[in-house]
Design an enzyme around this catalytic site. Structure first.
Site, PDB file in Angstrom:
ATOM      1  N   CYS A  15      -6.354  -1.540   1.922  1.00  0.00           N
ATOM      2  CA  CYS A  15      -6.947  -2.515   2.840  1.00  0.00           C
ATOM      3  C   CYS A  15      -7.527  -1.882   4.113  1.00  0.00           C
ATOM      4  O   CYS A  15      -8.566  -1.258   4.077  1.00  0.00           O
ATOM      5  CB  CYS A  15      -5.924  -3.588   3.176  1.00  0.00           C
ATOM      6  N   ASN A  24      -6.330  -7.455   1.120  1.00  0.00           N
ATOM      7  CA  ASN A  24      -6.195  -8.883   1.425  1.00  0.00           C
ATOM      8  C   ASN A  24      -6.883  -9.073   2.771  1.00  0.00           C
ATOM      9  O   ASN A  24      -6.327  -8.697   3.807  1.00  0.00           O
ATOM     10  CB  ASN A  24      -4.724  -9.286   1.576  1.00  0.00           C
ATOM     11  N   ASN A  27       3.958  -1.078   2.900  1.00  0.00           N
ATOM     12  CA  ASN A  27       2.876  -1.656   2.121  1.00  0.00           C
ATOM     13  C   ASN A  27       2.383  -0.531   1.211  1.00  0.00           C
ATOM     14  O   ASN A  27       1.766   0.432   1.672  1.00  0.00           O
ATOM     15  CB  ASN A  27       1.772  -2.147   3.057  1.00  0.00           C
ATOM     16  N   GLU A  32      -4.057  -5.097  -3.083  1.00  0.00           N
ATOM     17  CA  GLU A  32      -2.954  -4.901  -2.139  1.00  0.00           C
ATOM     18  C   GLU A  32      -1.958  -6.047  -2.306  1.00  0.00           C
ATOM     19  O   GLU A  32      -2.350  -7.202  -2.478  1.00  0.00           O
ATOM     20  CB  GLU A  32      -3.508  -4.895  -0.715  1.00  0.00           C
ATOM     21  N   GLU A  39       1.766  -7.557   9.797  1.00  0.00           N
ATOM     22  CA  GLU A  39       2.142  -6.331   9.079  1.00  0.00           C
ATOM     23  C   GLU A  39       2.964  -5.389   9.956  1.00  0.00           C
ATOM     24  O   GLU A  39       3.844  -4.689   9.467  1.00  0.00           O
ATOM     25  CB  GLU A  39       0.898  -5.617   8.565  1.00  0.00           C
ATOM     26  N   LYS A  87       0.543   2.486   2.990  1.00  0.00           N
ATOM     27  CA  LYS A  87      -0.512   2.155   3.951  1.00  0.00           C
ATOM     28  C   LYS A  87      -0.208   2.712   5.334  1.00  0.00           C
ATOM     29  O   LYS A  87       0.883   2.519   5.869  1.00  0.00           O
ATOM     30  CB  LYS A  87      -0.663   0.635   4.019  1.00  0.00           C
TER      31      LYS A  87
END
Length: 346
Positions: free
Chosen positions: A196, A221, A110, A47, A148, A128
């Site tokens: 992730c 991550n 992402n 990621e 995020e 994501k």
């Protein structure tokens, strides 16, 4: 019918705030060449591979923030990253690459893409969906933030499975199918991508498995000590990291088994800027939930395994024969409710 492939997770170690993307790509190219020497057909990168995991930082300057994103519709033409895709094509290796995407309208995602060496293009893009963390940093200056929700928008491409060409010999093609012939488990590999935190949500895996996914890939991550986000009992940094690694393995092994698929996870890990700790644990897992290969370090490392996609048939046709055993009339809450609603008190 044997459907053997050599696959790899390309784990990437520490990347600091000031590390240039070109320096990171040079490291990725080294891993790619190592993969070529081992006859690998698919390499999964982490990621947000190209930079430090910047969502842990509050970055007020838009100009500074945009340095961590890739801009434009086609990542394969990004000046810093193009050499990686060009080399993947030259070596005949498919790659999965995670990165921060800035669309022309300014939206941040992402994102990861699946690049096919045989076709010389991106076959699928995934954004994501399950964004963790907060939009605002914690008041505690010692807290490790996860912003995020500040920098990214939840993905809008859903969980679309796809087939990857050039992976297995004698894959059945549409034009060669005879009338009435069953093609299940005989075509090109069926793939799915996550990123992730998505790996923790069983709904994501199940949507892919209902499309017959045989191999699910994802980068991550994951902080070794995110106490302010977890809200769990007090733990030492060592205990917290052990717990984070356990949960990372747990969800990959459990979901691979429950969805009768192989999976590859790739970590961005190590000690960024000498203080931000990310777990390793990149792994390749079988449809029975067994770890076939796992990273031994928290540095740049290629994790390789030989897999046979034919092994997914037992789970898909016996233990989890959805057509015979699923009872969708009982699952109504799954797509109608987000938060928890408890039964009335007694």
């Amino acid at each position: 019918m044997s459907r053997k492939i050599t696959v790899a997770a390309a784990q990437v170690g520490a990347i600091d705030l000031t590390t240039p993307k070109k320096a990171v790509v040079a490291r990725l190219l080294k891993l790619l060449h190592e993969a070529a020497g081992k006859k690998v057909k698919i390499v999964v990168f982490p990621e947000c591979t190209l930079t430090t995991f910047f969502p842990r930082h509050l970055i007020p300057s838009q100009e500074e923030l945009d340095k961590y994103f890739e801009h434009g519709e086609d990542i394969t033409q990004s000046p810093d990253v193009k050499p990686l895709f060009d080399e993947a094509k030259a070596l005949g290796i498919d790659i999965v690459l995670g990165y921060a995407e800035r669309t022309p309208d300014g939206t941040g995602y992402n994102t990861c893409v699946y690049y096919s060496a045989s076709e010389g293009k991106v076959l699928s893009k995934y954004r994501k969906i399950h964004l963790p963390g907060t939009s605002e940093p914690f008041e505690d200056p010692k807290a490790v933030n996860q912003l995020e929700k500040r920098y990214f928008t939840p993905g809008n491409l859903g969980f679309e499975a796809f087939r990857a060409s050039g992976m297995v010999q004698d894959a059945v093609k549409k034009e060669t199918v005879k009338e009435g012939e069953s093609t299940i488990g005989k075509g090109d590999p069926i793939m799915g991508m996550l990123i992730c935190n998505d790996r923790r949500w069983p709904e994501a895996w199940r949507v892919y498995s209902l499309q017959g996914a045989e191999l699910i890939v994802f980068g991550f991550n994951t902080g070794g000590n995110m106490a302010h986000l977890w809200g769990s009992k007090p733990m030492s940094p060592e205990e917290a990291k052990t717990e984070a690694l356990f949960h990372s393995r747990l969800v990959q092994q459990a979901n691979s088994y429950m969805n009768a698929c192989f999976s590859i996870s790739s970590a961005r890990c190590g000690l960024d800027d000498g203080k931000f700790d990310l777990i390793g644990g990149s792994a390749i897992v079988s449809p029975e939930g067994h770890v076939l290969a796992e990273a031994k370090t928290e540095d740049d490392e290629l994790v390789v395994a030989d897999i046979d996609l034919a092994a997914v048939r037992q789970g898909k046709e016996k233990t989890f024969d959805y057509g015979r055993h699923r009872r969708i009339e009982t699952y109504g809450l799954i797509d109608k409710q987000t938060g928890v609603v408890e039964p009335d008190l007694l």
